[in-house]
Scaffold this motif. Structure first.
Motif, PDB file in Angstrom:
ATOM      1  N   UNK A 189       0.843  -1.207   0.000  1.00  0.00           N
ATOM      2  CA  UNK A 189       0.000   0.000   0.000  1.00  0.00           C
ATOM      3  C   UNK A 189       0.873   1.251   0.000  1.00  0.00           C
ATOM      4  N   UNK A 190       1.917   1.250   0.826  1.00  0.00           N
ATOM      5  CA  UNK A 190       2.814   2.416   0.892  1.00  0.00           C
ATOM      6  C   UNK A 190       3.508   2.652  -0.449  1.00  0.00           C
ATOM      7  N   UNK A 191       3.972   1.601  -1.079  1.00  0.00           N
ATOM      8  CA  UNK A 191       4.667   1.741  -2.347  1.00  0.00           C
ATOM      9  C   UNK A 191       3.722   2.202  -3.452  1.00  0.00           C
ATOM     10  N   UNK A 196       1.916   6.534  -6.964  1.00  0.00           N
ATOM     11  CA  UNK A 196       0.856   7.435  -7.421  1.00  0.00           C
ATOM     12  C   UNK A 196       1.272   8.893  -7.222  1.00  0.00           C
ATOM     13  N   UNK A 197       1.920   9.185  -6.090  1.00  0.00           N
ATOM     14  CA  UNK A 197       2.372  10.555  -5.828  1.00  0.00           C
ATOM     15  C   UNK A 197       3.432  10.976  -6.833  1.00  0.00           C
ATOM     16  N   UNK A 200       1.747  11.798 -10.094  1.00  0.00           N
ATOM     17  CA  UNK A 200       1.102  13.111 -10.037  1.00  0.00           C
ATOM     18  C   UNK A 200       2.138  14.220 -10.179  1.00  0.00           C
ATOM     19  N   UNK A 201       3.316  14.014  -9.558  1.00  0.00           N
ATOM     20  CA  UNK A 201       4.373  15.018  -9.624  1.00  0.00           C
ATOM     21  C   UNK A 201       4.866  15.194 -11.061  1.00  0.00           C
ATOM     22  N   UNK A 202       5.007  14.070 -11.775  1.00  0.00           N
ATOM     23  CA  UNK A 202       5.453  14.138 -13.173  1.00  0.00           C
ATOM     24  C   UNK A 202       4.432  14.875 -14.027  1.00  0.00           C
TER      25      UNK A 202
END
Length: 205
Positions: A189-191, A196-197, A200-202
């Motif tokens: 879940x953490x990975x 996903x973060x 979003x940054x890209x």
């Protein structure tokens, strides 16, 4: 020929003890009521939220784990009769060992037998023989095949055998193994959140 002749009365009619076939066992009233309620709902599914919630609470006799109290008690009695009926009415030689008398000690048999019994009971509502043909052609042979695959030659009459994979299942459910699996779930879940973060940054670049 001798068995047939000996079953005839003086008037040429077969005696009750010599019936060629026995009717399928009838479930108890609580089981019948649950099945009837579910069948009626299948014809006219409720649309009201409360009615849908109430429908979801009705025990499914084909799913023994959903049954409690009177329905559960009746279900065990009915399945015992069904097991004897299947063995007597649908098996002949020993190539298929049939449902052992220790079936209540086999969860896989309890689950499977409940589905088989309810499927056969539902054929009583059919207006053509198609549903019963399907039960004979698919449901019953599939049940017997799974029974043979899972039991093999185990549990001969009067000789119930403990579950061979008991130790494996105990290890699977042991605390260290469960904690290890939970840690893998957390890491995954953490990975996934980190990936996903990053995605979003890209996109913002």
């Amino acid at each position: 020929m001798g068995d047939y002749a000996s079953s005839k009365t003086g008037g040429g009619m077969m005696s009750p003890a010599g019936l060629m076939v026995r009717p399928f066992p009838e479930p108890g009233p609580a089981v019948r009521t649950a099945i009837q309620q579910l069948q009626h709902a299948s014809f006219a599914p409720p649309v009201d939220e409360d009615a849908v919630r109430e429908l979801a609470q009705i025990p499914r006799p084909w799913d023994p784990g959903s049954c409690t109290g009177k329905i559960r008690s009746e279900l065990w009695e009915w399945l015992d009769l069904v097991a004897m009926w299947v063995n007597e009415q649908h098996l002949w030689n020993l190539a298929r060992p049939g449902i052992p008398e220790c079936w209540p000690a086999h969860p896989h048999l309890v689950h499977d037998l409940a589905v088989l019994a309810c499927g056969r009971h539902y054929t009583r509502f059919a207006l053509t023989p198609a549903a019963l043909e399907d039960w004979h052609r698919y449901a019953l042979p599939g049940f017997l095949e799974r029974l043979h695959d899972r039991l093999g030659d185990g549990c001969q009459p009067g000789k119930h055998q403990p579950r061979p994979r008991h130790d494996r299942d105990e290890t699977h459910a042991a605390t260290p193994q469960r904690q290890g699996r939970r840690q893998r779930y957390t890491d995954d879940v953490d990975r996934a959140a980190a990936a996903a973060a990053m995605a979003d940054l890209h996109e913002t670049w």
